[in-house]
Design a protein around this motif. Structure first.
Motif, short mmCIF file in Angstrom:
data_model
loop_
_atom_site.label_atom_id
_atom_site.label_comp_id
_atom_site.label_asym_id
_atom_site.label_seq_id
_atom_site.Cartn_x
_atom_site.Cartn_y
_atom_site.Cartn_z
N THR A 244 0.84 -1.20 0.00
CA THR A 244 0.00 0.00 0.00
C THR A 244 0.87 1.25 0.00
O THR A 244 1.64 1.48 0.94
CB THR A 244 -0.93 0.00 1.23
OG1 THR A 244 -1.69 -1.20 1.23
CG2 THR A 244 -1.85 1.20 1.21
N CYS A 245 0.75 2.02 -1.06
CA CYS A 245 1.52 3.25 -1.19
C CYS A 245 1.21 4.19 -0.02
O CYS A 245 0.05 4.37 0.36
CB CYS A 245 1.19 3.94 -2.51
SG CYS A 245 2.03 5.51 -2.76
N THR A 246 2.26 4.77 0.53
CA THR A 246 2.09 5.63 1.71
C THR A 246 1.58 7.02 1.35
O THR A 246 1.33 7.82 2.25
CB THR A 246 3.42 5.76 2.47
OG1 THR A 246 4.42 6.26 1.56
CG2 THR A 246 3.85 4.42 3.05
N HIS A 247 1.39 7.29 0.06
CA HIS A 247 0.84 8.60 -0.32
C HIS A 247 -0.67 8.59 -0.10
O HIS A 247 -1.16 9.26 0.81
CB HIS A 247 1.18 8.93 -1.78
CG HIS A 247 0.56 10.20 -2.26
ND1 HIS A 247 -0.15 10.28 -3.43
CD2 HIS A 247 0.54 11.44 -1.71
CE1 HIS A 247 -0.58 11.52 -3.59
NE2 HIS A 247 -0.17 12.25 -2.57
N MET A 248 -1.40 7.83 -0.91
CA MET A 248 -2.86 7.82 -0.78
C MET A 248 -3.45 6.43 -0.86
O MET A 248 -4.65 6.26 -1.06
CB MET A 248 -3.51 8.73 -1.83
CG MET A 248 -3.25 10.20 -1.57
SD MET A 248 -4.01 11.28 -2.79
CE MET A 248 -5.75 11.06 -2.42
N PRO B 171 1.10 3.30 -9.46
CA PRO B 171 0.47 3.70 -10.72
C PRO B 171 -0.41 4.94 -10.58
O PRO B 171 -0.81 5.51 -11.59
CB PRO B 171 -0.39 2.48 -11.10
CG PRO B 171 -0.72 1.86 -9.79
CD PRO B 171 0.47 2.10 -8.89
N CYS B 172 -0.71 5.36 -9.35
CA CYS B 172 -1.67 6.45 -9.18
C CYS B 172 -1.06 7.83 -9.37
O CYS B 172 -1.56 8.63 -10.15
CB CYS B 172 -2.36 6.34 -7.83
SG CYS B 172 -3.48 4.93 -7.79
N HIS B 173 0.01 8.14 -8.66
CA HIS B 173 0.58 9.49 -8.76
C HIS B 173 2.09 9.46 -8.95
O HIS B 173 2.75 10.49 -8.82
CB HIS B 173 0.24 10.31 -7.51
CG HIS B 173 -1.21 10.28 -7.14
ND1 HIS B 173 -1.69 9.55 -6.09
CD2 HIS B 173 -2.27 10.84 -7.75
CE1 HIS B 173 -3.01 9.67 -6.04
NE2 HIS B 173 -3.39 10.45 -7.02
N GLY B 174 2.65 8.30 -9.23
CA GLY B 174 4.05 8.23 -9.62
C GLY B 174 5.08 8.08 -8.52
O GLY B 174 6.27 8.18 -8.80
N SER B 175 4.67 7.82 -7.28
CA SER B 175 5.69 7.60 -6.25
C SER B 175 6.49 6.34 -6.60
O SER B 175 5.97 5.40 -7.20
CB SER B 175 5.04 7.39 -4.87
OG SER B 175 4.53 8.60 -4.40
N GLY C 50 8.70 11.09 -4.73
CA GLY C 50 7.38 11.41 -4.20
C GLY C 50 6.32 11.41 -5.27
O GLY C 50 6.60 11.09 -6.40
N PRO C 51 5.12 11.73 -4.88
CA PRO C 51 4.73 12.51 -3.71
C PRO C 51 4.78 11.79 -2.36
O PRO C 51 4.72 12.45 -1.34
CB PRO C 51 3.29 12.94 -4.03
CG PRO C 51 2.78 11.90 -4.96
CD PRO C 51 3.96 11.47 -5.78
N ALA C 52 4.88 10.48 -2.32
CA ALA C 52 4.97 9.81 -1.02
C ALA C 52 6.23 10.29 -0.28
O ALA C 52 7.26 10.52 -0.90
CB ALA C 52 5.03 8.30 -1.21
#
Ligand code: FES
Length: 152
Positions: free
Chosen positions: A106-110, A126-130, A141-143
């Protein structure tokens, strides 16, 4: 110049050249492409919807696929996979020494589920590129928090 969605290495260089030209009063062929006024809500709506749909698809769909538990046995040194074990999404990586490492997938960003990138040997969201190193350390980041280490 910001918001390049993981493509800052290329766009940052172009932005630097463009800003230099703007400051020096020179013409730059990329000025229109990078103009802050280029965003047109009506014409951009389909692309925004497509991007939002893709993120939602990964956020939900990646939770529904569980993977093949036999994949763990088949993992060769340097390979990785994502599996659900006891209801927890795990990012599993077999190190070059043969040891199996487990992280929360689970990505720590969102909260999207990361995928293994064999070319870069990284966990990519795959969601925001972390991006995360094989040991879960944040690379990009963004994570800002590392993937959580898990016991098998
Ligand atoms: Fe945003 Fe992973 S959920 S980068």
């Amino acid at each position: 110049a910001t918001g390049f969605n993981g493509w800052g290495m290329a766009h940052g260089v172009v932005a630097a050249q463009l800003n230099t030209d703007l400051i020096c009063g020179r013409k730059n062929e990329f000025a229109d492409l990078y103009a802050p006024t280029r965003f047109k809500p009506v014409t951009s709506a389909p692309q925004l919807l497509k991007t939002g749909f893709s993120t939602a698809k990964h956020f939900i769909g990646d939770r529904l696929s569980h993977g093949d538990k036999k994949a763990v046995e088949k993992l060769k040194a340097g390979d990785a996979c994502v599996l659900t074990i006891d209801g927890i999404r795990l990012a599993l990586y077999r190190g070059k020494d043969g040891e199996l490492h487990a992280l929360s997938a689970t990505c720590t960003h969102m909260g999207c589920i990361v995928n293994w990138n064999p070319a870069e040997e990284s966990w990519d969201c795959p969601c925001h590129g972390s991006r995360f190193a094989a040991d879960g350390t944040v690379i990009h980041g963004p994570a800002v928090k590392d993937l959580e280490k898990k016991e098998l």
